[in-house]
Scaffold this motif. Structure first.
Motif, PDB file in Angstrom:
ATOM      1  N   MET A  58      11.305  -5.411   5.055  1.00 18.56           N
ATOM      2  CA  MET A  58       9.733  -4.976   5.269  1.00 18.56           C
ATOM      3  C   MET A  58       8.499  -6.473   5.303  1.00 18.56           C
ATOM      4  N   LYS A  59       7.418  -5.974   5.676  1.00 17.72           N
ATOM      5  CA  LYS A  59       6.768  -7.498   5.673  1.00 17.72           C
ATOM      6  C   LYS A  59       5.886  -6.878   4.252  1.00 17.72           C
ATOM      7  N   LYS A  60       5.110  -7.642   3.735  1.00 19.79           N
ATOM      8  CA  LYS A  60       4.715  -7.437   2.587  1.00 19.79           C
ATOM      9  C   LYS A  60       2.907  -7.762   2.794  1.00 19.79           C
ATOM     10  N   ILE A  61       2.403  -7.052   2.204  1.00 18.34           N
ATOM     11  CA  ILE A  61       0.865  -6.597   2.630  1.00 18.34           C
ATOM     12  C   ILE A  61       0.346  -7.264   0.779  1.00 18.34           C
ATOM     13  N   LEU A  62      -0.945  -7.643   1.102  1.00 23.47           N
ATOM     14  CA  LEU A  62      -1.394  -8.029  -0.668  1.00 23.47           C
ATOM     15  C   LEU A  62      -2.491  -8.167  -0.167  1.00 23.47           C
ATOM     16  N   PHE A  63      -2.806  -6.297  -0.718  1.00 22.27           N
ATOM     17  CA  PHE A  63      -4.363  -5.242  -0.566  1.00 22.27           C
ATOM     18  C   PHE A  63      -6.043  -6.544  -1.506  1.00 22.27           C
ATOM     19  N   ILE A  64      -6.305  -6.665  -1.934  1.00 22.48           N
ATOM     20  CA  ILE A  64      -7.492  -7.020  -2.750  1.00 22.48           C
ATOM     21  C   ILE A  64      -8.927  -6.777  -2.260  1.00 22.48           C
ATOM     22  N   LEU A  85      -3.221  -6.541  -5.226  1.00 17.80           N
ATOM     23  CA  LEU A  85      -4.243  -8.145  -6.141  1.00 17.80           C
ATOM     24  C   LEU A  85      -4.640  -7.914  -7.824  1.00 17.80           C
ATOM     25  N   SER A  86      -4.432  -8.665  -8.277  1.00 17.19           N
ATOM     26  CA  SER A  86      -4.994  -8.391  -9.985  1.00 17.19           C
ATOM     27  C   SER A  86      -5.335  -9.505 -10.229  1.00 17.19           C
ATOM     28  N   TYR A  87      -6.903  -9.624  -9.890  1.00 19.54           N
ATOM     29  CA  TYR A  87      -7.363 -10.585 -10.402  1.00 19.54           C
ATOM     30  C   TYR A  87      -8.838 -10.729 -11.198  1.00 19.54           C
TER      31      TYR A  87
END
Length: 182
Positions: free
Chosen positions: A1-7, A37-39
């Motif tokens: 499954m593809k991984k999408i990183l939400f920002i 994403l935790s930034y």
């Protein structure tokens, strides 16, 4: 499954863009793995502290590298993107190695989708400037981009209500992302 990183481009707990991202997350359910994403602990860019890489920066870079695509949800601040977004992408633009022969960055070649919710211009200026920045950083900004105007009541009660047209735009954007990742 593809991984999408939400920002998210807003730190506000009841952020309009966070609410939009939560809706998009439901569209991707069972089709892609979403990570947020935790930034907030990433320091301001400063070459004096670049190496050894600060732990929060190393973690963010790893999250970006481990993802198949980034999806940025951001408001528009003063006809541009928020400072926290710029700081994040500035760090992602820096080389991951102190070796001058290795100038690889975490953002190079990374597919990015852009969505923004804001006022009447639907974050157009923000998305235009963010596209220019990401192009310069050699990321791949995918289309369609989606700009949404916040419902009037949300300015008072902080509750985003997406109309059917907005939901359809987001559905098309999610489908486009998934198709491009195949």
């Amino acid at each position: 499954m593809k991984k999408i990183l939400f920002i998210l481009g807003s730190l506000r707990e009841k952020s309009f863009n966070k609410q939009v991202a939560r809706y998009v997350e439901t569209l991707l359910e069972g089709k892609a793995e979403v990570k947020w994403l935790s930034y907030t602990d990433v320091p301001f860019v400063n070459q004096d502290i670049e190496f050894p890489t600060p732990q929060p920066v190393a973690r963010v870079r790893k999250d970006v590298l481990d993802s198949d695509a980034l999806w940025v949800f951001t408001p528009e601040y003063n006809y541009s993107y928020p400072g926290i977004v710029k700081n994040l992408f500035d760090w992602l633009s820096r080389p991951m190695s102190a070796d001058p022969a290795n100038r690889t960055t975490a953002i190079q070649g990374k597919p990015v989708m852009l969505t923004g919710m804001g006022g009447k211009n639907k974050t157009w200026d923000c998305r235009e400037k963010l596209t220019a920045l990401l192009d310069f950083l050699q990321a791949k900004v995918w289309t369609p981009q989606v700009g949404l105007m916040v419902n009037a009541e949300a300015w008072a009660d902080n509750k985003v209500v997406l109309d059917n047209e907005q939901k359809e735009e987001l559905r098309k954007q999610a489908n486009s992302l998934l198709l491009n990742l195949q």
